[in-house]
Motif scaffolding. Structure first.
Motif, mmCIF file in Angstrom:
data_model
loop_
_atom_site.group_PDB
_atom_site.id
_atom_site.type_symbol
_atom_site.label_atom_id
_atom_site.label_comp_id
_atom_site.label_asym_id
_atom_site.label_seq_id
_atom_site.Cartn_x
_atom_site.Cartn_y
_atom_site.Cartn_z
ATOM 1 N N LEU A 16 0.865 -1.222 -0.024
ATOM 2 C CA LEU A 16 -0.078 -0.029 0.037
ATOM 3 C C LEU A 16 1.136 1.260 0.024
ATOM 4 O O LEU A 16 0.581 2.208 -0.686
ATOM 5 N N ASN A 17 1.965 1.336 0.704
ATOM 6 C CA ASN A 17 2.705 2.366 0.719
ATOM 7 C C ASN A 17 3.374 2.651 -0.739
ATOM 8 O O ASN A 17 3.540 4.039 -1.137
ATOM 9 N N ASP A 18 3.759 1.475 -1.389
ATOM 10 C CA ASP A 18 3.938 1.905 -2.994
ATOM 11 C C ASP A 18 2.921 2.535 -3.709
ATOM 12 O O ASP A 18 3.136 3.519 -4.352
ATOM 13 N N VAL A 19 1.600 2.140 -3.458
ATOM 14 C CA VAL A 19 0.557 2.796 -4.078
ATOM 15 C C VAL A 19 0.289 4.126 -3.778
ATOM 16 O O VAL A 19 0.209 5.038 -4.600
ATOM 17 N N LEU A 20 0.366 4.531 -2.434
ATOM 18 C CA LEU A 20 0.262 5.879 -2.073
ATOM 19 C C LEU A 20 1.172 6.763 -2.554
ATOM 20 O O LEU A 20 0.941 8.101 -2.899
ATOM 21 N N PHE A 75 0.262 14.870 1.991
ATOM 22 C CA PHE A 75 -0.531 13.960 3.139
ATOM 23 C C PHE A 75 -0.530 12.649 2.763
ATOM 24 O O PHE A 75 -0.123 11.822 3.785
ATOM 25 N N ILE A 76 -0.754 12.133 1.630
ATOM 26 C CA ILE A 76 -0.793 10.902 1.349
ATOM 27 C C ILE A 76 0.581 10.210 1.171
ATOM 28 O O ILE A 76 0.481 9.206 1.735
ATOM 29 N N GLU A 77 1.444 11.133 0.844
ATOM 30 C CA GLU A 77 2.970 10.371 1.021
ATOM 31 C C GLU A 77 3.201 10.276 2.557
ATOM 32 O O GLU A 77 4.052 9.329 3.081
ATOM 33 N N GLY A 78 2.978 11.050 3.374
ATOM 34 C CA GLY A 78 2.991 10.860 4.973
ATOM 35 C C GLY A 78 2.486 9.801 5.441
ATOM 36 O O GLY A 78 3.055 9.056 6.133
ATOM 37 N N ILE A 79 1.363 9.483 4.991
ATOM 38 C CA ILE A 79 0.704 8.280 5.497
ATOM 39 C C ILE A 79 1.305 7.045 4.997
ATOM 40 O O ILE A 79 1.627 6.097 5.723
ATOM 41 N N GLY A 80 1.599 7.136 3.598
ATOM 42 C CA GLY A 80 2.499 5.896 2.987
ATOM 43 C C GLY A 80 3.828 5.545 3.639
ATOM 44 O O GLY A 80 4.222 4.404 3.984
ATOM 45 N N ASP A 81 4.425 6.783 4.053
ATOM 46 C CA ASP A 81 5.729 6.718 4.634
ATOM 47 C C ASP A 81 5.595 5.788 6.153
ATOM 48 O O ASP A 81 6.559 5.366 6.633
ATOM 49 N N ARG A 82 4.609 5.924 6.615
ATOM 50 C CA ARG A 82 4.233 5.208 8.094
ATOM 51 C C ARG A 82 3.651 3.875 7.997
ATOM 52 O O ARG A 82 3.562 3.179 9.025
ATOM 53 N N LEU A 88 -0.812 -4.974 2.398
ATOM 54 C CA LEU A 88 -0.843 -5.096 0.705
ATOM 55 C C LEU A 88 -2.541 -4.576 0.334
ATOM 56 O O LEU A 88 -3.179 -4.783 1.087
ATOM 57 N N VAL A 89 -2.626 -4.310 -0.777
ATOM 58 C CA VAL A 89 -3.795 -3.928 -1.428
ATOM 59 C C VAL A 89 -3.777 -4.434 -2.799
ATOM 60 O O VAL A 89 -2.721 -4.443 -3.518
ATOM 61 N N ASP A 90 -5.041 -4.548 -3.433
ATOM 62 C CA ASP A 90 -5.283 -4.929 -4.881
ATOM 63 C C ASP A 90 -6.037 -3.833 -5.304
ATOM 64 O O ASP A 90 -7.283 -3.427 -4.835
ATOM 65 N N ILE A 91 -5.425 -3.146 -6.401
ATOM 66 C CA ILE A 91 -5.942 -1.901 -7.009
ATOM 67 C C ILE A 91 -6.563 -2.211 -8.119
ATOM 68 O O ILE A 91 -6.636 -1.191 -8.902
ATOM 69 N N SER A 92 -6.820 -3.404 -8.779
ATOM 70 C CA SER A 92 -7.403 -3.776 -10.001
ATOM 71 C C SER A 92 -8.424 -3.166 -10.139
ATOM 72 O O SER A 92 -8.782 -2.495 -11.130
ATOM 73 N N THR A 93 -9.310 -3.039 -9.096
ATOM 74 C CA THR A 93 -10.810 -2.639 -9.337
ATOM 75 C C THR A 93 -10.806 -1.197 -9.765
ATOM 76 O O THR A 93 -11.229 -0.466 -10.312
ATOM 77 N N LEU A 107 -0.055 4.469 -12.356
ATOM 78 C CA LEU A 107 -0.296 3.984 -11.147
ATOM 79 C C LEU A 107 -0.264 2.333 -10.913
ATOM 80 O O LEU A 107 -0.332 1.949 -9.776
ATOM 81 N N ARG A 108 -0.457 1.685 -12.167
ATOM 82 C CA ARG A 108 -0.267 0.377 -11.786
ATOM 83 C C ARG A 108 0.946 -0.324 -11.462
ATOM 84 O O ARG A 108 0.961 -1.146 -10.726
ATOM 85 N N ALA A 109 2.020 0.153 -11.796
ATOM 86 C CA ALA A 109 3.222 -0.279 -11.421
ATOM 87 C C ALA A 109 4.423 0.953 -11.321
ATOM 88 O O ALA A 109 4.160 1.663 -11.867
#
Length: 130
Positions: A16-20, A75-82, A88-93, A107-109
């Motif tokens: 999830l941190n990579d996605v964020l 903000f999103i980066e700060g959440i991801g850093d923590r 893990l998350v599935d972002i397919s949908t 966003l996919r990779a």
């Protein structure tokens, strides 16, 4: 079996941190695209525009949009850093809801390519119909 989100036979989950981090990057890109509008709106007529309350509201709105996009990115980066890397998350949908193919691809990779703002700046004069 591969854990790559791009491998249809693999596990679609990714950290999830990579996605964020990728979402944050897209928001920064949006802010840069918006910032590039400002010079177009004042182009050699700044005195005339400064006297117009409507124009000033538009310029303030553009500035606010840039600040909000950058603030959300931070903000999103700060959440991801923590977050732990094992969250893990599935972002397919969610990806299926996005219509811009270049954004969907970024966003996919985790790919390393120039942000949209840079690409469009260099493509001056080119025209894409959509």
């Amino acid at each position: 079996m591969s854990n790559s989100p791009n491998d249809p036979g693999g596990n679609p989950n990714e950290p999830l941190n990579d996605v964020l981090e990728r979402i944050s990057g897209e928001l920064v890109d949006v802010a840069e695209l918006i910032e590039r509008l400002e010079p177009l709106l004042s182009n050699d007529r700044s005195t005339e525009f400064l006297a117009s309350p409507d124009h000033m509201r538009i310029m303030q709105g553009i500035d606010l949009a840039v600040q909000k996009a950058r603030g959300l990115a931070t903000f999103i980066e700060g959440i991801g850093d923590r977050l732990d890397a094992d969250q893990l998350v599935d972002i397919s949908t969610a990806l299926n809801l996005i219509t811009l193919e270049d954004m969907k691809r970024r966003l996919r990779a985790p790919i390393h390519e120039a942000p949209s703002a840079d690409i469009y700046q260099k493509a001056s004069g080119d025209l894409d119909f959509f």
